[in-house]
Motif scaffolding. Structure first.
Motif, PDB file in Angstrom:
ATOM      1  N   THR A   1      11.714  17.321  15.605  1.00 55.63           N
ATOM      2  CA  THR A   1      12.511  17.524  16.816  1.00 55.63           C
ATOM      3  C   THR A   1      13.719  16.585  16.823  1.00 55.63           C
ATOM      4  OG1 THR A   1      11.292  15.894  18.113  1.00 55.63           O
ATOM      5  CG2 THR A   1      10.416  18.163  18.085  1.00 55.63           C
TER       6      THR A   1
ATOM      7  N   MET B   1       7.822  21.190  12.421  1.00 51.26           N
ATOM      8  CA  MET B   1       9.258  20.974  12.553  1.00 51.26           C
ATOM      9  C   MET B   1       9.504  19.574  13.090  1.00 51.26           C
ATOM     10  SD  MET B   1      10.259  23.177  15.980  1.00 51.26           S
ATOM     11  CE  MET B   1      11.939  22.622  16.020  1.00 51.26           C
TER      12      MET B   1
ATOM     13  N   TYR C   1      11.552  25.396  20.640  1.00 47.36           N
ATOM     14  CA  TYR C   1      10.927  25.347  19.326  1.00 47.36           C
ATOM     15  C   TYR C   1      11.106  26.647  18.536  1.00 47.36           C
ATOM     16  CZ  TYR C   1       8.863  21.438  21.797  1.00 47.36           C
ATOM     17  OH  TYR C   1       8.687  20.298  22.529  1.00 47.36           O
TER      18      TYR C   1
ATOM     19  N   TRP D   1       4.236  21.105  15.915  1.00 47.65           N
ATOM     20  CA  TRP D   1       3.752  22.469  15.686  1.00 47.65           C
ATOM     21  C   TRP D   1       2.533  22.617  16.541  1.00 47.65           C
ATOM     22  CZ3 TRP D   1       5.756  26.735  15.436  1.00 47.65           C
ATOM     23  CH2 TRP D   1       5.033  27.889  15.144  1.00 47.65           C
TER      24      TRP D   1
END
Length: 178
Positions: free
Chosen positions: A11, A9, A77, A18
């Motif tokens: 941010t 992902m 997350y 990850w």
């Protein structure tokens, strides 16, 4: 460093994540938690996970305060999934454990949350229930009494600043990169 498994992902700061300790940044955690509303948004006004985390941290002795501040950091997350829903999401607990492991390693925390942090979290939850939630159809099964803190919900940018200020206080040697 272990090979990356699966996708990753991006941010808020534009970084890749990850769950590796080297990919955990306090700025990303603070930003995300400040923009996430507790209780899946079902409180009476916006109240962020970041502000909740600061309140928990402030309630603890100094030796547990950083753990208290970061106790919900995996939600930066994975998002704040309400407790009753988590058991019905296959793989969520494993993902949460992997992300928390990376966070604990990155910030030098014990790999298991201390019981005193869990108790403070649940006591703050009792304060939140009484101050931020509508009257419900039945009573909540709270194991601990309220801590007795007054909660004045903050907008995201103020909650983020408060979270980062508390982090600077508890980890003054850590570098915060905008």
């Amino acid at each position: 460093m272990s090979a990356r498994r699966g996708d990753w992902m991006q941010t808020a700061t534009g970084r890749q994540f990850w769950p590796r300790p080297s990919e955990v940044y306090i700025e990303d955690i603070a930003h995300s938690l400040a923009h996430q509303c507790r209780y899946a948004g079902h409180c009476l006004s916006f109240y962020s996970v970041a502000q909740h985390s600061v309140i928990v941290s402030d309630a603890l002795p100094l030796e547990f305060a950083l753990w208290g501040l970061l106790h919900d950091a995996s939600e930066a997350y994975l998002v704040d999934v309400p407790r009753p829903v988590k058991p019905f999401l296959p793989g969520y607990k494993d993902a949460e454990a992997a992300v928390m492991h990376a966070i604990c390693v990155r910030f030098g925390l014990t790999l298991e949350m201390p019981k005193t942090v869990k108790v403070a979290d649940e006591r703050v939850l009792a304060d939140e229930k009484h101050q931020l939630m509508a009257d419900g159809p039945c009573t909540w099964k709270l194991r601990y009494p309220p801590l007795g803190v007054r909660i004045d919900p903050l907008p995201p940018e103020e909650a983020k600043a408060l979270f980062l200020a508390r982090f600077r206080e508890l980890a003054p040697n850590e570098v915060i990169r905008g």
